[in-house]
Scaffold this active site. Structure first.
Site, PDB file in Angstrom:
ATOM      1  N   HIS A 181      45.309 -49.857 -12.323  1.00  0.00           N
ATOM      2  CA  HIS A 181      45.411 -51.294 -12.075  1.00  0.00           C
ATOM      3  C   HIS A 181      44.255 -52.093 -12.675  1.00  0.00           C
ATOM      4  O   HIS A 181      44.254 -53.321 -12.592  1.00  0.00           O
ATOM      5  CB  HIS A 181      45.470 -51.565 -10.568  1.00  0.00           C
ATOM      6  CG  HIS A 181      46.805 -51.253  -9.954  1.00  0.00           C
ATOM      7  ND1 HIS A 181      47.432 -50.050 -10.113  1.00  0.00           N
ATOM      8  CD2 HIS A 181      47.646 -52.006  -9.191  1.00  0.00           C
ATOM      9  CE1 HIS A 181      48.586 -50.063  -9.473  1.00  0.00           C
ATOM     10  NE2 HIS A 181      48.747 -51.238  -8.900  1.00  0.00           N
ATOM     11  N   HIS A 216      76.284 -54.548 -39.578  1.00  0.00           N
ATOM     12  CA  HIS A 216      75.380 -55.004 -38.530  1.00  0.00           C
ATOM     13  C   HIS A 216      74.124 -55.635 -39.107  1.00  0.00           C
ATOM     14  O   HIS A 216      73.613 -56.602 -38.571  1.00  0.00           O
ATOM     15  CB  HIS A 216      74.999 -53.835 -37.613  1.00  0.00           C
ATOM     16  CG  HIS A 216      74.406 -54.263 -36.313  1.00  0.00           C
ATOM     17  ND1 HIS A 216      73.186 -54.897 -36.213  1.00  0.00           N
ATOM     18  CD2 HIS A 216      74.866 -54.162 -35.038  1.00  0.00           C
ATOM     19  CE1 HIS A 216      72.922 -55.156 -34.954  1.00  0.00           C
ATOM     20  NE2 HIS A 216      73.926 -54.728 -34.214  1.00  0.00           N
ATOM     21  N   HIS A 218      72.749 -60.510 -40.855  1.00  0.00           N
ATOM     22  CA  HIS A 218      73.756 -59.817 -40.046  1.00  0.00           C
ATOM     23  C   HIS A 218      75.064 -60.612 -40.049  1.00  0.00           C
ATOM     24  O   HIS A 218      75.204 -61.563 -39.282  1.00  0.00           O
ATOM     25  CB  HIS A 218      73.255 -59.670 -38.607  1.00  0.00           C
ATOM     26  CG  HIS A 218      71.970 -58.913 -38.481  1.00  0.00           C
ATOM     27  ND1 HIS A 218      71.899 -57.630 -38.004  1.00  0.00           N
ATOM     28  CD2 HIS A 218      70.694 -59.260 -38.787  1.00  0.00           C
ATOM     29  CE1 HIS A 218      70.637 -57.218 -38.008  1.00  0.00           C
ATOM     30  NE2 HIS A 218      69.891 -58.200 -38.477  1.00  0.00           N
TER      31      HIS A 218
END
Length: 701
Positions: free
Chosen positions: A512, A301, A70
């Site tokens: 949970h 980019h 990049h």
């Protein structure tokens, strides 16, 4: 605080040929009052431009040679980075672990060429031009994204966006805690981080900036590379947030500047030094600044510029040297920064030398990650107490008992929880809470911010001087998994306390009740997952985890009560990962392997089988990873040659390696349900009666 308006006057020094900016911070924006508070600093524009262009050229050459990477962000943030390193950052290339150095975190880790260029230019001795040429190649220091311990000056591993920002918040908190102990004469540094649009889109950024604002971490300065470009194209495709307003709403001081105006950059960073809040500076930049045809586009980019555009940049910047060559005068300007910092470093060394010997030794011990002498005795005493008193409590409760004792022996232990302190049992009785007004505590209320908690603990560990641990429910480990993975990748001592570890939590139900989490965690390299079966194993798990300098650990603990199964004092058997808890005379016909709350069931099965003339061993395996590390002889002696049976109220994934093709596995292949845990264990077959019957059926008896 609110930053006040400024007025800048520029004059040219005829002798030095350098521009001087007189910065007037106005008390009244409607008045030009020259008697107002003012500061001045010479800014040599030509030199700064050349220094910044050195970053641009090196970064694009690094990526071009690798044909991967990049180049855009390093080129766009070169001006900001130049002013930061030249005028503000406190560091020593020859002592990269200096306690009082400022930390620089590249949260936008895809722009790693920026960091590597800076390390080379500023003279870090282990970063050579050949290392830059080896970018993204096998065995190089210059990985695609910055990796901790690959080279000096890389403070953390970044790449997964937002992680570096939260690491920086953890580092800033660690500095505040350290300064409360040592004073500003020894610890008075700042944390700087460069973030991109992607970092601020990630959810972790909200958690991190919210807690940083709440704690008023005014030693933290975030430089936002506001270039308006993401991989897909302009950021307007997916986001329209007002980032400045967002930070202000979280209690930050905010500044907006032209990220290519050296004067603006310098003034903003100057103002940030004395803020009473964390600071975000939005730097409006152009991605790939200097590229005539690709600047401001997403094409830069994640792709090299290409040979033709590389040449166009050189022409545009009047840069005549070939790739990886820096003019000596420009390189000297960069290397001179270290010489200026040397004066600050030497002054600090004098203050350090004046400290009492005992204090220096204690600070050094903690910075090196060594544990205090006598900590083993604390664990031995606990083990003796548990055995004598036949302590039979939930493992989360025996963990609390451990913390009550060791928190007084290991002062660097720094606890916390994601708003589940009373459920996780993570606050030692001597641990005072950290608040915005008082950083002398050793317990952090992270709030419902699991992801930020994990990444902040990474930052705390990387900062040095503390051993962080934090708690939540095991099922919520998925909220913080990216941070935990980076703990393991970096090889740092972070301890995750995960309670409510199975269907044994009962009535809260399948939302949970963790099923797949244990298998998922055990799949992470360089991570030790402990599931202790009683109070003694809990103490041993803590003792082992704390002693592991370069490995993070997860302690998974029960909500329900567990009996004490270890009734005799021995060496730390948990450190072996697995061991024979109950044995028989002669060779066992059945080997029962279990973890955590299911070890009690295995013991009951063992006793029942004995009455039926079937000899068996019970193997408690609190940590499969540590067991795997034992030699073949030991593992064979523990697992034996009989029918192997694994029992764990979780996904069966991974247990076949221990029981083999002919073995039996009792695990969870569905989600749980909401009911008392005793009913759940019966329904899903985790009972002595069911397991014994299946074993006898397998044996043909």
């Amino acid at each position: 605080m609110q930053f006040l308006p400024i007025k800048r006057l520029r004059t040219l020094d005829q002798n030095s040929k350098k521009f001087h900016f007189l910065v007037y911070i106005l008390k009244d924006p409607n008045q030009m009052n020259l008697s107002a508070k003012s500061t001045s600093h010479p800014l040599p524009l030509l030199e700064l431009t050349q220094m910044a262009n050195a970053i641009r050229v090196l970064s694009m050459d690094i990526v071009e040679k690798a044909q991967s990477g990049h180049p855009g962000m390093p080129m766009g943030m070169a001006d900001v980075a130049t002013v930061l390193f030249r005028n503000f950052l406190k560091f020593s290339p020859n002592d990269s672990k200096w306690l009082d150095r400022d930390r620089f975190v590249l949260s936008a880790g895809h722009g790693s060429a920026l960091l590597y260029s800076l390390l080379y230019l500023t003279g870090y001795p282990d970063m050579h031009i050949e290392d830059l040429k080896a970018f993204r190649t096998w065995g190089s220091k210059t990985a695609g994204h910055p990796e901790y311990n690959h080279a000096e000056g890389i403070e953390t591993t970044t790449g997964p966006l937002g992680q570096g920002l939260a690491n920086a918040v953890g580092m800033a908190l660690a500095q505040k805690l350290e300064a409360s102990e040592l004073g500003a004469e020894i610890s008075d540094h700042k944390i700087y981080t460069i973030v991109g649009d992607g970092c601020l889109m990630e959810g972790i950024s909200h958690e991190a900036i919210s807690l940083a604002g709440h704690l008023k971490l005014n030693n933290l300065i975030v430089l936002f590379d506001d270039n308006g470009i993401s991989i897909d194209g302009p950021t307007s495709l997916s986001v329209s947030d007002n980032q400045q307003a967002r930070f202000k709403a979280s209690g930050w001081a905010v500044d907006e500047i032209d990220g290519h105006n050296f004067e603006d950059i310098f003034v903003a960073l100057t103002r940030a030094q004395n803020s009473d809040k964390p600071v975000m500076i939005a730097c409006k930049t152009q991605i790939a600044k200097g590229s005539p045809n690709k600047a401001g586009t997403s094409a830069v980019h994640g792709s090299p510029l290409g040979a033709a555009e590389i040449q166009a940049v050189r022409t545009n910047l009047s840069w005549r040297l070939p790739p990886f060559e820096i003019p000596q005068d420009i390189l000297k300007s960069w290397r001179d920064i270290a010489e200026k910092n040397a004066l600050v470093y030497e002054a600090w060394q004098k203050r350090w030398a004046a400290l009492p010997k005992a204090q220096k030794e204690e600070i050094t011990r903690r910075r090196n990650g060594d544990l205090p002498s006598g900590f083993e005795k604390a664990f031995q005493s606990l083990t003796q107490k548990f055995i004598t008193e036949k302590t039979s409590v939930a493992s989360r409760q025996s963990s609390q008992m451990v913390l009550d004792e060791i928190s007084t022996v290991i002062p660097e232990l720094l606890g916390g929880s994601a708003d589940l302190t009373g459920s996780n049992n993570t606050q030692g009785k001597s641990m005072k809470a950290v608040t915005p007004q008082d950083f002398s505590g050793r317990y952090i209320h992270y709030g419902v911010r699991e992801h930020a908690m994990g990444a902040m603990m990474n930052g705390i560990a990387l900062h040095g001087g503390f051993i962080p641990y934090g708690g939540t429910f095991l099922v919520f480990v998925d909220y913080l998994k990216p941070a935990l993975r980076l703990s393991a990748l970096m090889g740092i001592r972070v301890i995750y306390v995960m309670t409510h570890d199975s269907i044994g939590l009962g009535e809260d139900g399948p939302t949970h009740q963790p099923i797949e989490q244990l298998a998922s965690l055990r799949a992470v390299p360089n991570l030790h997952v402990f599931r202790p079966c009683d109070a003694v194993e809990v103490a041993e798990s803590w003792s082992t985890a704390i002693a592991l300098k370069s490995t993070p650990s997860v302690l998974t603990l029960t909500r329900q009560k567990l009996p004490l199964l270890r009734t005799e004092e021995t060496e730390n058997l948990t450190a072996k990962g697995g061991y024979i808890l109950r044995s028989c005379e002669g060779a066992p016909q059945v080997i029962l392997i279990a973890t955590g709350s299911e070890v009690e069931i295995a013991v009951s099965v063992h006793e029942t089988l004995r009455t039926k003339g079937v000899p068996s061993h019970v193997v408690s395996m609190p940590c499969t990873t540590l067991f795997d590390e034992q030699d073949a002889t030991y593992k064979k002696s523990v697992l034996g040659a009989g029918l192997r049976v694994a029992i764990e109220a979780a996904s069966p994934l991974g247990w076949d390696k221990y029981v083999g093709e002919e073995g039996l596995i009792f695990g969870m292949t569905t989600f749980g349900a909401s009911a008392p845990y005793q009913d759940l264990y019966r329904h899903f077959g985790f009972t002595q009666e069911n397991i014994t019957a299946k074993i006898l059926e397998k044996l043909g008896e």
